[in-house]
Design a protein around this motif. Structure first.
Motif, PDB file in Angstrom:
ATOM      1  N   VAL A   1      -5.069   2.240   0.854  1.00 31.27           N
ATOM      2  CA  VAL A   1      -4.139   2.618   1.921  1.00 31.27           C
ATOM      3  C   VAL A   1      -2.820   1.845   1.751  1.00 31.27           C
ATOM      4  O   VAL A   1      -1.728   2.423   1.818  1.00 31.27           O
ATOM      5  CB  VAL A   1      -4.761   2.339   3.319  1.00 31.27           C
ATOM      6  N   VAL A   2      -2.929   0.545   1.478  1.00 29.48           N
ATOM      7  CA  VAL A   2      -1.706  -0.251   1.291  1.00 29.48           C
ATOM      8  C   VAL A   2      -0.912   0.282   0.101  1.00 29.48           C
ATOM      9  O   VAL A   2       0.315   0.426   0.167  1.00 29.48           O
ATOM     10  CB  VAL A   2      -2.048  -1.749   1.076  1.00 29.48           C
ATOM     11  N   GLU A   3      -1.614   0.605  -0.974  1.00 29.43           N
ATOM     12  CA  GLU A   3      -0.932   1.119  -2.180  1.00 29.43           C
ATOM     13  C   GLU A   3      -0.174   2.412  -1.860  1.00 29.43           C
ATOM     14  O   GLU A   3       0.964   2.589  -2.257  1.00 29.43           O
ATOM     15  CB  GLU A   3      -1.983   1.362  -3.278  1.00 29.43           C
ATOM     16  N   VAL A   4      -0.834   3.293  -1.109  1.00 28.93           N
ATOM     17  CA  VAL A   4      -0.205   4.581  -0.815  1.00 28.93           C
ATOM     18  C   VAL A   4       0.989   4.380   0.121  1.00 28.93           C
ATOM     19  O   VAL A   4       2.058   4.943  -0.089  1.00 28.93           O
ATOM     20  CB  VAL A   4      -1.228   5.572  -0.203  1.00 28.93           C
ATOM     21  N   ILE A   5       0.814   3.518   1.145  1.00 26.84           N
ATOM     22  CA  ILE A   5       1.917   3.321   2.103  1.00 26.84           C
ATOM     23  C   ILE A   5       3.097   2.619   1.438  1.00 26.84           C
ATOM     24  O   ILE A   5       4.249   2.998   1.633  1.00 26.84           O
ATOM     25  CB  ILE A   5       1.456   2.468   3.316  1.00 26.84           C
TER      26      ILE A   5
ATOM     27  N   PHE B   1      -2.881  11.575   9.997  1.00 28.93           N
ATOM     28  CA  PHE B   1      -1.701  10.874  10.521  1.00 28.93           C
ATOM     29  C   PHE B   1      -0.435  11.453   9.903  1.00 28.93           C
ATOM     30  O   PHE B   1      -0.372  11.614   8.681  1.00 28.93           O
ATOM     31  CB  PHE B   1      -1.771   9.376  10.199  1.00 28.93           C
ATOM     32  N   ASP B   2       0.566  11.745  10.756  1.00 30.99           N
ATOM     33  CA  ASP B   2       1.865  12.177  10.219  1.00 30.99           C
ATOM     34  C   ASP B   2       2.599  10.984   9.626  1.00 30.99           C
ATOM     35  O   ASP B   2       3.291  11.093   8.621  1.00 30.99           O
ATOM     36  CB  ASP B   2       2.734  12.791  11.328  1.00 30.99           C
ATOM     37  N   HIS B   3       2.470   9.832  10.311  1.00 32.37           N
ATOM     38  CA  HIS B   3       3.130   8.620   9.801  1.00 32.37           C
ATOM     39  C   HIS B   3       2.176   7.442   9.853  1.00 32.37           C
ATOM     40  O   HIS B   3       1.478   7.252  10.841  1.00 32.37           O
ATOM     41  CB  HIS B   3       4.369   8.273  10.640  1.00 32.37           C
ATOM     42  N   LEU B   4       2.188   6.682   8.789  1.00 33.15           N
ATOM     43  CA  LEU B   4       1.458   5.410   8.741  1.00 33.15           C
ATOM     44  C   LEU B   4       2.383   4.424   8.043  1.00 33.15           C
ATOM     45  O   LEU B   4       2.824   4.680   6.915  1.00 33.15           O
ATOM     46  CB  LEU B   4       0.182   5.535   7.909  1.00 33.15           C
ATOM     47  N   ASP B   5       2.681   3.319   8.714  1.00 32.00           N
ATOM     48  CA  ASP B   5       3.520   2.288   8.076  1.00 32.00           C
ATOM     49  C   ASP B   5       2.881   0.937   8.310  1.00 32.00           C
ATOM     50  O   ASP B   5       2.263   0.712   9.359  1.00 32.00           O
ATOM     51  CB  ASP B   5       4.928   2.284   8.694  1.00 32.00           C
TER      52      ASP B   5
ATOM     53  N   LEU C   1      -8.692  -7.588   2.302  1.00 30.95           N
ATOM     54  CA  LEU C   1      -7.803  -7.830   3.436  1.00 30.95           C
ATOM     55  C   LEU C   1      -8.607  -8.210   4.667  1.00 30.95           C
ATOM     56  O   LEU C   1      -9.660  -7.626   4.937  1.00 30.95           O
ATOM     57  CB  LEU C   1      -6.987  -6.571   3.737  1.00 30.95           C
ATOM     58  N   ARG C   2      -8.103  -9.192   5.384  1.00 31.79           N
ATOM     59  CA  ARG C   2      -8.763  -9.604   6.634  1.00 31.79           C
ATOM     60  C   ARG C   2      -8.427  -8.598   7.735  1.00 31.79           C
ATOM     61  O   ARG C   2      -9.248  -8.286   8.579  1.00 31.79           O
ATOM     62  CB  ARG C   2      -8.248 -11.001   7.007  1.00 31.79           C
ATOM     63  N   SER C   3      -7.194  -8.119   7.724  1.00 30.37           N
ATOM     64  CA  SER C   3      -6.820  -7.079   8.681  1.00 30.37           C
ATOM     65  C   SER C   3      -5.716  -6.228   8.056  1.00 30.37           C
ATOM     66  O   SER C   3      -5.073  -6.654   7.090  1.00 30.37           O
ATOM     67  CB  SER C   3      -6.354  -7.690  10.013  1.00 30.37           C
ATOM     68  N   LEU C   4      -5.537  -5.032   8.601  1.00 33.98           N
ATOM     69  CA  LEU C   4      -4.535  -4.121   8.051  1.00 33.98           C
ATOM     70  C   LEU C   4      -3.761  -3.488   9.213  1.00 33.98           C
ATOM     71  O   LEU C   4      -4.036  -2.363   9.641  1.00 33.98           O
ATOM     72  CB  LEU C   4      -5.239  -3.056   7.184  1.00 33.98           C
ATOM     73  N   PRO C   5      -2.809  -4.265   9.765  1.00 31.90           N
ATOM     74  CA  PRO C   5      -2.059  -3.750  10.921  1.00 31.90           C
ATOM     75  C   PRO C   5      -1.068  -2.653  10.504  1.00 31.90           C
ATOM     76  O   PRO C   5      -0.291  -2.850   9.571  1.00 31.90           O
ATOM     77  CB  PRO C   5      -1.308  -4.986  11.447  1.00 31.90           C
ATOM     78  N   VAL C   6      -1.156  -1.515  11.191  1.00 34.78           N
ATOM     79  CA  VAL C   6      -0.253  -0.397  10.876  1.00 34.78           C
ATOM     80  C   VAL C   6       0.353   0.164  12.163  1.00 34.78           C
ATOM     81  O   VAL C   6      -0.223   0.024  13.242  1.00 34.78           O
ATOM     82  CB  VAL C   6      -0.991   0.773  10.170  1.00 34.78           C
ATOM     83  N   ARG C   7       1.512   0.799  12.006  1.00 32.45           N
ATOM     84  CA  ARG C   7       2.078   1.627  13.074  1.00 32.45           C
ATOM     85  C   ARG C   7       1.769   3.067  12.693  1.00 32.45           C
ATOM     86  O   ARG C   7       1.983   3.450  11.531  1.00 32.45           O
ATOM     87  CB  ARG C   7       3.592   1.433  13.158  1.00 32.45           C
ATOM     88  N   TYR C   8       1.234   3.818  13.653  1.00 32.42           N
ATOM     89  CA  TYR C   8       0.800   5.169  13.297  1.00 32.42           C
ATOM     90  C   TYR C   8       1.387   6.230  14.220  1.00 32.42           C
ATOM     91  O   TYR C   8       1.782   5.936  15.343  1.00 32.42           O
ATOM     92  CB  TYR C   8      -0.731   5.259  13.327  1.00 32.42           C
ATOM     93  N   GLU C   9       1.396   7.444  13.709  1.00 31.47           N
ATOM     94  CA  GLU C   9       1.681   8.617  14.558  1.00 31.47           C
ATOM     95  C   GLU C   9       0.696   9.694  14.125  1.00 31.47           C
ATOM     96  O   GLU C   9       0.684  10.117  12.955  1.00 31.47           O
ATOM     97  CB  GLU C   9       3.122   9.076  14.344  1.00 31.47           C
TER      98      GLU C   9
END
Ligand code: HEM
Length: 467
Positions: free
Chosen positions: A273-277, A390-394, A413-421
């Motif tokens: 997910v991190v790689e794609v974002i 999700f339309d947006h993931l950052d 990763l211990r956590s993966l905080p994202v902003r989503y839509e």
């Protein structure tokens, strides 16, 4: 005694032993934060094989790509099996060594000796229905991953159509746990409660030991159930392929499956997910199934979930790198370090469309991972569904500030905080290649039971907590 140098010279190592080298501790704060620097320092100091101290116990760490292959491809010269460990036989490994709990549950990953071969054959047979894309079990599994991913994403959406979420706690970690429950054939959502104990074991907190006991007892009960009433699941297939397995042995193999699935697949999902974002726009734009697989190969190579493999032992005094490894010395192959070895790293062209498969993240030689296809298929289906819903993931933090957790074996990763839509119109479920209509109802447990389960209560708590 003489040993060969990597550069063709040789050093006289008469009288030295692993213990007398007084190695430095590996698992320091430095290692937690920047393992690459620690590996490089060791490589500068010792060459491709370095003596290290693992929580008070000396071991050899293999940092070289060529030396790693040399060990991994020669199971006879470098067998697994704690019975081969000289210091252990001589009573020199403290009984309270923190790594005992991980190594002493004697399942296929740890084992050597004559029992290993038939066990590996049985694993290969039992995994096959889930890994052969034409088999109904593989299709069911893919449908299950999508259905579970949808459940989890819908739950995240209860916090709002837009917001902030921890995709590790709310998606990457629970999804493989639900998949493991499916593979194990737990009736309904009964597995959810038991499987949360797996997290307690993996997190190695104060309640880990009690959790391990409970978990093994639950898995032994499940094993007994499958012996009496076989189903279309991994335990039943393993028993059919290896009828001599005792219930206790079977429970340990199920524990192994659970650990590998829930931890390593979860790490792979988060890293992908991190790689794609944060990768190039083109990665995200062309998220076809094939592209997810390619991203995953890059991720698994750059950030192997298993950074150091469980120990093997020299069958006889053997030169490796700049040292001679004595018979019975423990040797830990480190793909984390081997992938940074210039011999490997300089030959990995970063600009190519298709990345190399010659990395060690799935192991190499006769003991390489038998579930590579299964793990990749689960992670690809999960990640694919996430980006459809999700339309947006950052990322809510810069990629280089994401928090990592390390153990002697893994790094994730211990956590993966994202902003989503969320997508305003949820895409249809890709049931076209599912085994039969009504598959979701068949795969998903009764919703009321799901909501009562401790996994669900935990996940719901994360939303209410506003994380
Ligand atoms: C991203 C996920 C995974 C990764 C990166 C991974 C990686 C590996 C690696 C590197 C090894 C070899 C270790 C060594 O040589 O000491 C291994 C072995 C093994 N893996 Fe996986 N694995 C993953 C998922 C799984 C899953 C989901 C299962 C079970 C369903 C599984 C079952 C096994 C087994 C049984 C072995 C031992 C094989 C043997 O000793 O013959 N793995 N895995």
């Amino acid at each position: 005694m003489e040993s060969q140098r990597g550069d063709g010279g040789s050093v006289d190592l008469d009288g030295t032993s692993l213990e007398t080298l007084a190695p430095e501790p590996l698992l320091t704060r430095d290692y937690e934060v920047r393992p690459a620097l620690v590996y490089e320092r060791l490589r500068q100091q010792h060459g491709p094989v370095a003596p290290v101290d693992l929580l008070g116990v000396p071991a050899w760490l293999v940092l070289g790509y060529r030396e790693s292959l040399q060990v991994l491809q020669d199971d006879e010269g470098w067998p697994k099996g704690l019975e081969n460990w000289r210091a252990r036989t001589e009573g020199r490994v403290p009984s309270d060594w923190p790594l005992w709990p991980s190594l002493e549950v004697n399942h296929i990953l740890i084992q050597g000796g004559p029992g290993y071969r038939p066990l590996r054959t049985a694993w290969d047979v039992a995994l096959k229905p889930f890994q052969d894309p034409r088999h109904p079990q593989a299709k069911r599994l893919k449908a299950a991953v999508t259905a579970y991913a949808d459940e989890l994403i819908t739950l995240v959406g209860q916090g709002g159509a837009t917001g902030v979420a921890d995709l590790s706690a709310q998606f990457s970690r629970p999804l493989p746990l639900m998949v493991a429950s499916h593979l194990l054939g737990f009736p309904g959502s009964q597995g959810d409660d038991a499987l949360m104990d797996m997290w307690r074991v993996l997190d190695a907190g104060p309640d880990a030991e009690a959790a391990l006991e409970r978990l093994l007892a639950t898995l032994a009960e499940l094993a007994a159930l499958k012996l009496e009433k076989p189903g279309d699941d991994f335990p039943s297939y393993l028993l059919a392929a290896h009828p001599d397995l005792s219930l206790d042995q079977l429970a340990r193999e199920l524990f192994m499956l659970l650990g590998m699935t829930s931890d390593h697949v979860g790490i792979l999902i988060s890293n992908t997910v991190v790689e794609v974002i944060s990768g190039e726009g083109s990665v995200r734009a062309s998220l076809s199934a094939g592209m997810v697989r390619e991203s995953m190969n890059r991720v698994v190579m750059r950030k192997p979930p298993l950074v150091n493999f469980v120990p093997r032992f020299a069958a006889r005094d053997t030169p490796l790198g700049n040292y001679t490894i004595r018979a019975g010395d423990p040797v830990w192959v480190s793909p984390g370090a081997a992938h940074a070895d210039p011999l490997f790293a300089d030959h990995v062209a970063s600009g190519t469309t298709i990345s190399t498969r010659a990395h060690l993240s799935w192991g190499a030689g006769p003991r390489q991972c038998p579930a590579r296809e299964l793990a990749s298929a689960v992670a690809a289906a999960g990640v694919g569904r996430l980006f459809e819903r999700f339309d947006h993931l950052d990322l809510a933090l810069p990629a280089d500030q994401l928090p990592w957790r390390s153990s002697p074996f893994m790094r994730g990763l211990r956590s993966l905080p994202v902003r989503y839509e969320l997508a305003s119109v949820p895409p249809p479920r890709p049931w076209a290649d599912a085994p039969a209509p009504g598959v979701a109802e068949e795969i998903l447990p009764d919703p009321a039971a799901r909501q009562r389960s401790s996994l669900w209560r935990y996940l719901t708590g994360l939303i209410r907590g506003g994380r």
